[in-house]
Design an enzyme around this catalytic site. Structure first.
Site, PDB file in Angstrom:
ATOM      1  N   GLY A  45     -26.497  86.475  -8.301  1.00 24.52           N
ATOM      2  CA  GLY A  45     -27.722  86.939  -8.944  1.00 24.52           C
ATOM      3  C   GLY A  45     -27.663  88.427  -9.133  1.00 24.52           C
ATOM      4  O   GLY A  45     -26.705  88.954  -9.685  1.00 24.52           O
ATOM      5  N   CYS A  46     -28.663  89.120  -8.622  1.00 28.42           N
ATOM      6  CA  CYS A  46     -28.731  90.553  -8.869  1.00 28.42           C
ATOM      7  C   CYS A  46     -27.731  91.335  -8.041  1.00 28.42           C
ATOM      8  O   CYS A  46     -27.479  92.496  -8.310  1.00 28.42           O
ATOM      9  CB  CYS A  46     -30.145  91.069  -8.593  1.00 28.42           C
ATOM     10  SG  CYS A  46     -30.551  91.160  -6.833  1.00 28.42           S
TER      11      CYS A  46
END
Length: 274
Positions: free
Chosen positions: A115-116
């Site tokens: 994800g981030c």
């Protein structure tokens, strides 16, 4: 300045240097700040490794554990042992079973996520903790903040020797700087201060934190987690730090220099004569 203590000497390294001043050339030795890997282990399991000054590490371990929400109180820390090694330092913490299980669950939930890229979180909401709003209403005058900054600088012994360390200080309700902790890392200095305060059972709502760095959102987050209502920084905050300060009712003051400063959030705890 008084002679270096044994604890302070552990945070210094003497190296050969060449000093140039205009046309003057001196070959001598100089003290520089020691920086080593410090591994925090909880009940035998390594959790984090950070670069830090090898000094006040019991304070650091306790403060990090509290400000990151791993522990909810000092009573949940049963033992803390600092073990030097060839490659760095291990800080071995024995914590309450409930807190250790919660830490293992958190680590398991983060494993394998994409994800981030921030701590394995998939969303910004997961990455940034939102502490409860600080309830303390300790008020200070602008003059006290500036005097406190001067007092903190006077107590920065490692900075005087090396020019390479940050500091975090606690100013009590009378405007006295009663605790100062230093480290090569600004977050580490704040964690050391929080750990020292917890060990001395000081009231986190009855004072203000002074820091010699910029005010990042992590600094506000750690302070708000402990219920600290005011942070005064020698440099600027970030936009996210300002947002978090507003969200958590923390008075955030930046650019505290000489007789000037800038209030970025929740000005109600800072008094001005005009």
């Amino acid at each position: 300045m008084n002679a270096v203590t044994d604890d302070e000497r552990s945070a210094l390294v003497r190296v050969p240097v060449e000093k140039w001043d205009a046309d003057q050339h001196i070959v001598c030795e100089d003290d520089v700040a020691e920086e080593v890997p410090v591994a925090l282990e909880y009940n035998g399991i390594s959790h984090a490794v950070m670069m830090a000054s090898p000094y006040d590490l019991e304070d650091f371990a306790l403060g990090f554990s509290l400000s990151e929400g791993i522990l909810q109180s000092k009573s949940e820390l049963y033992d803390c042992e600092v073990v030097p090694g060839c490659d760095g330092i291990q800080v071995q913490l024995e914590v309450a079973t409930e807190r250790f299980v919660a830490l293992k669950d958190k680590r398991r939930n983060l494993t394998g996520r994409t994800g981030c890229g921030l701590c394995g979180a998939e969303t910004l909401e997961q990455a940034i903790r939102h502490p409860e709003a600080a309830q303390g209403n300790a008020m200070f005058s602008a003059a006290q903040i500036h005097a406190g900054m001067r007092a903190m600088r006077a107590q920065q012994r490692l900075q005087k020797y090396t020019g390479a360390t940050h500091a975090a200080a606690w100013m009590d309700l009378s405007g006295n700087v009663v605790l100062v902790r230093e480290d090569v890392g600004r977050h580490n200095a704040l964690d050391k201060l929080i750990g020292a305060m917890a060990s001395k059972r000081l009231d986190f709502s009855a004072g203000a934190v002074l820091i010699t760095s910029r005010a990042s959102y992590e600094m506000v987050q750690k302070s708000a987690t402990m219920g600290i209502g005011m942070i005064a920084a020698i440099s600027a905050p970030t936009s996210l730090a300002i947002k978090m300060a507003n969200d958590t009712n923390v008075t955030l003051v930046g650019f505290v220099r000489d007789h000037s400063h800038v209030v970025y959030a929740k000005p109600h705890r800072l008094k001005h004569d005009n």
